[in-house]
Scaffold this active site. Structure first.
Site, PDB file in Angstrom:
ATOM      1  N   CYS A 131       0.781  -1.263  -0.029  1.00 40.98           N
ATOM      2  CA  CYS A 131      -0.221  -0.306   0.555  1.00 40.98           C
ATOM      3  C   CYS A 131       1.298   1.357  -0.333  1.00 40.98           C
ATOM      4  O   CYS A 131       0.884   2.258  -0.217  1.00 40.98           O
ATOM      5  CB  CYS A 131      -1.046  -0.417   1.476  1.00 40.98           C
ATOM      6  SG  CYS A 131      -0.121  -0.477   2.882  1.00 40.98           S
ATOM      7  N   HIS A 243      -3.078   6.043   4.681  1.00 44.70           N
ATOM      8  CA  HIS A 243      -1.422   6.460   4.838  1.00 44.70           C
ATOM      9  C   HIS A 243      -1.555   7.792   4.185  1.00 44.70           C
ATOM     10  O   HIS A 243      -2.154   7.852   3.221  1.00 44.70           O
ATOM     11  CB  HIS A 243      -0.503   5.341   3.797  1.00 44.70           C
ATOM     12  CG  HIS A 243      -1.140   3.771   4.449  1.00 44.70           C
ATOM     13  ND1 HIS A 243      -1.965   3.607   5.627  1.00 44.70           N
ATOM     14  CD2 HIS A 243      -0.465   2.480   4.483  1.00 44.70           C
ATOM     15  CE1 HIS A 243      -1.207   2.247   6.085  1.00 44.70           C
ATOM     16  NE2 HIS A 243      -0.884   1.684   5.385  1.00 44.70           N
TER      17      HIS A 243
HETATM   18  N1  LIG Z   1      -4.728  -3.377   4.472  1.00 44.95           N
HETATM   19  C1  LIG Z   1      -3.546  -3.780   4.000  1.00 44.95           C
HETATM   20  O1  LIG Z   1      -4.277  -1.790   3.317  1.00 44.95           O
HETATM   21  C2  LIG Z   1      -3.150  -3.724   3.344  1.00 44.95           C
HETATM   22  C3  LIG Z   1      -2.250  -3.562   2.047  1.00 44.95           C
HETATM   23  C4  LIG Z   1      -1.789  -4.229   0.545  1.00 44.95           C
HETATM   24  C5  LIG Z   1      -1.920  -5.704   1.062  1.00 44.95           C
HETATM   25  N2  LIG Z   1      -2.699  -6.686   2.779  1.00 44.95           N
HETATM   26  C6  LIG Z   1      -2.482  -6.865   2.480  1.00 44.95           C
HETATM   27  O2  LIG Z   1      -3.419  -8.068   2.066  1.00 44.95           O
HETATM   28  C7  LIG Z   1      -3.756  -9.484   3.392  1.00 44.95           C
HETATM   29  C8  LIG Z   1      -4.970  -9.250   3.761  1.00 44.95           C
HETATM   30  O3  LIG Z   1      -4.586  -7.951   4.667  1.00 44.95           O
HETATM   31  P1  LIG Z   1      -6.361  -7.716   5.250  1.00 44.95           P
HETATM   32  O4  LIG Z   1      -5.633  -6.386   6.049  1.00 44.95           O
HETATM   33  O5  LIG Z   1      -7.215  -7.861   4.914  1.00 44.95           O
HETATM   34  O6  LIG Z   1      -6.758  -8.254   6.630  1.00 44.95           O
HETATM   35  P2  LIG Z   1      -7.236  -8.876   7.753  1.00 44.95           P
HETATM   36  O7  LIG Z   1      -8.584  -7.742   7.480  1.00 44.95           O
HETATM   37  O8  LIG Z   1      -6.850  -9.430   8.704  1.00 44.95           O
HETATM   38  O9  LIG Z   1      -8.123 -10.136   6.505  1.00 44.95           O
HETATM   39  C9  LIG Z   1      -7.273 -11.551   6.381  1.00 44.95           C
HETATM   40  C10 LIG Z   1      -8.433 -12.519   5.550  1.00 44.95           C
HETATM   41  O10 LIG Z   1      -7.739 -13.868   5.680  1.00 44.95           O
HETATM   42  C11 LIG Z   1      -8.404 -14.641   5.519  1.00 44.95           C
HETATM   43  N3  LIG Z   1      -7.647 -15.761   5.591  1.00 44.95           N
HETATM   44  C12 LIG Z   1      -6.465 -15.591   7.368  1.00 44.95           C
HETATM   45  N4  LIG Z   1      -5.938 -17.021   6.693  1.00 44.95           N
HETATM   46  C13 LIG Z   1      -6.620 -17.485   6.522  1.00 44.95           C
HETATM   47  C14 LIG Z   1      -6.786 -19.100   6.145  1.00 44.95           C
HETATM   48  N5  LIG Z   1      -5.664 -20.241   6.383  1.00 44.95           N
HETATM   49  N6  LIG Z   1      -7.485 -19.281   4.887  1.00 44.95           N
HETATM   50  C15 LIG Z   1      -7.708 -18.884   4.026  1.00 44.95           C
HETATM   51  N7  LIG Z   1      -8.113 -17.908   4.839  1.00 44.95           N
HETATM   52  C16 LIG Z   1      -7.757 -16.787   5.392  1.00 44.95           C
HETATM   53  C17 LIG Z   1      -9.177 -14.250   6.361  1.00 44.95           C
HETATM   54  O11 LIG Z   1     -10.578 -15.481   7.096  1.00 44.95           O
HETATM   55  P3  LIG Z   1     -11.165 -15.484   7.979  1.00 44.95           P
HETATM   56  O12 LIG Z   1     -12.133 -13.638   8.445  1.00 44.95           O
HETATM   57  O13 LIG Z   1     -12.226 -16.871   7.769  1.00 44.95           O
HETATM   58  O14 LIG Z   1      -9.682 -15.362   9.092  1.00 44.95           O
HETATM   59  C18 LIG Z   1     -10.114 -13.263   6.119  1.00 44.95           C
HETATM   60  O15 LIG Z   1     -10.801 -13.012   4.958  1.00 44.95           O
HETATM   61  C19 LIG Z   1      -2.579  -8.925   3.715  1.00 44.95           C
HETATM   62  O16 LIG Z   1      -1.059 -10.079   3.696  1.00 44.95           O
HETATM   63  C20 LIG Z   1      -1.742  -7.695   4.014  1.00 44.95           C
HETATM   64  O17 LIG Z   1      -0.381  -7.218   4.123  1.00 44.95           O
HETATM   65  C21 LIG Z   1      -3.267  -5.053   3.006  1.00 44.95           C
END
Ligand SMILES: NC(=O)c1ccc[n+]([C@@H]2O[C@H](COP(=O)([O-])OP(=O)(O)OC[C@H]3O[C@@H](n4cnc5c(N)ncnc54)[C@H](OP(=O)(O)O)[C@@H]3O)[C@@H](O)[C@H]2O)c1
Length: 339
Positions: A131, A243
């Site tokens: 991001c 951000h």
């Molecule tokens: N937030 C940002 O600004 C941003 C920007 C760029 C990239 N990212 C990347 O995107 C990813 C997710 O970020 P987020 O902010 O959305 O995190 P989050 O809110 O914690 O959500 C995580 C997601 O992954 C799923 N998940 C976790 N463990 C899993 C498993 N073993 N099998 C299947 N699904 C699973 C969760 O499902 P459950 O609800 O079932 O646990 C949930 O849908 C990360 O790698 C992060 O680095 C985030």
């Protein structure tokens, strides 16, 4: 044409935003399926303002017949399931850090390096950048085109939503605990985040930089130009969404404020709000829920030749993650999958 789309991580911060944007943009999908862990299987998530979709369990999910999968389930989960989806014939757009620096996988910001998308065919995977990198390269690209960037020094002010939904809860709960004189609980952050700033995002590297800082440098070089030097300091701040970055850029060629502002005003996806007056700049609160990358406070840096400083702000869940991924999917539909 109409496509079958899976949104893996569909219950998370990024995945929910992906579903919202697919619906807002009326993405030409005949089916959209949110996929997450077994914990969420059967749960319902919103698709736009009017529809709900049932979440499926990733471990049992068959990607055969799906055209596009938007992935954001964390790097370790993507490492296992993105190649599985890709070999089932589905094009994966992955938001995690897992594949970004793989030389066989394009790392794409559609306004900056759209031509890289066509290289997805080798692995059937396209990586979405970090991001902090996305919003910075959106502002750097139009400036690089007119004056060639040599070096960037950046300090970030990153919201807690960048660390997932549990991190947002941690800021909320700590803030409430402080006002209620209750004990503060810490799980996702290394120090108290409420009323504090933490100069530590992701793990430490051998040279003392954090991995988030390293990502900003290597991803900028992969997307924009391998010759650009980047020195980053990444800081988590007690803000829920959005951000901000204070950026200082040294150029090879002469550039002044007027040239820079004109180039930024022409750049797609960038909005210049720069009035040198009270409220004449954008902060995180104003960019939450917005699609643009906002540039403010642009000025010449008098301490070195050919140097500019500016402030850049964007919604990390939209342009920093979900919107960028959906834009890549839209590009695929328009240029690669259209027959
Ligand atoms: N937030 C940002 O600004 C941003 C920007 C760029 C990239 N990212 C990347 O995107 C990813 C997710 O970020 P987020 O902010 O959305 O995190 P989050 O809110 O914690 O959500 C995580 C997601 O992954 C799923 N998940 C976790 N463990 C899993 C498993 N073993 N099998 C299947 N699904 C699973 C969760 O499902 P459950 O609800 O079932 O646990 C949930 O849908 C990360 O790698 C992060 O680095 C985030």
């Amino acid at each position: 044409m109409s496509y079958r789309v899976a949104v893996v991580g569909g219950t998370g911060n990024v995945g929910r935003e992906m579903l919202q944007i697919l619906a807002e943009h009326e993405f030409p999908a005949k089916e959209v399926v949110p996929v997450a862990s077994a914990r969420s299987a059967g749960m319902e998530v919103s698709y736009g303002d009017d529809d709900v979709l049932k979440v499926r369990d990733l471990d049992k999910f068959d990607f055969k017949g799906f055209d596009i999968a938007l992935f954001s389930p964390g790097a370790k989960v993507s490492a296992v399931h993105a190649p599985r989806a890709a070999s089932a014939g589905c094009i994966v757009i992955d938001n995690t850090s897992q594949f970004r620096m793989d030389p066989d996988i394009p790392l794409v910001v559609p306004e900056v390096n759209p031509d890289a998308i066509a290289r997805y065919k080798k692995r059937n995977i396209i990586a979405n950048p970090n991001c902090s990198t996305i919003q910075m390269v959106m502002a750097l690209k139009p400036l690089h085109d007119i004056a060639r960037i040599k070096r960037v020094v950046v300090a970030t002010y990153q919201s807690v939503s960048g660390a997932g939904k549990e991190a947002m809860d941690e800021l909320f709960n700590q803030t409430r605990a402080i006002y209620m004189n209750a004990p503060i609980e810490r799980t996702r952050f290394t120090k108290q985040i409420a009323f504090n700033c933490i100069p530590h995002i992701d793990v430490f590297m051998p040279d003392g930089a954090t991995k988030e800082e390293w990502k900003m440098a290597v991803e900028t070089r992969k997307i924009l130009d391998p010759n650009i030097a980047v020195s980053a300091t990444c800081v988590r701040v007690p803000v829920f969404i959005g951000h901000a970055e204070a950026v200082n850029v040294e150029f090879e060629n002469p550039i002044d404020e007027t040239m820079a502002l004109a180039a930024l005003r022409r750049a797609p996806g960038v909005s210049v709000i720069d009035h040198r007056a009270d409220e004449g700049y954008v902060t995180q609160i104003e960019c939450a829920g917005e699609d643009m990358v906002y540039v403010s406070r642009l000025r010449a840096d008098p301490t070195a030749p050919n140097c500019l400083s500016f402030w850049v702000v964007a919604d990390n869940l939209r342009k920093g993650a979900a919107l960028n991924a959906v834009q890549i999917a839209e590009h695929l539909v328009k240029h690669e999958l259209a027959v």
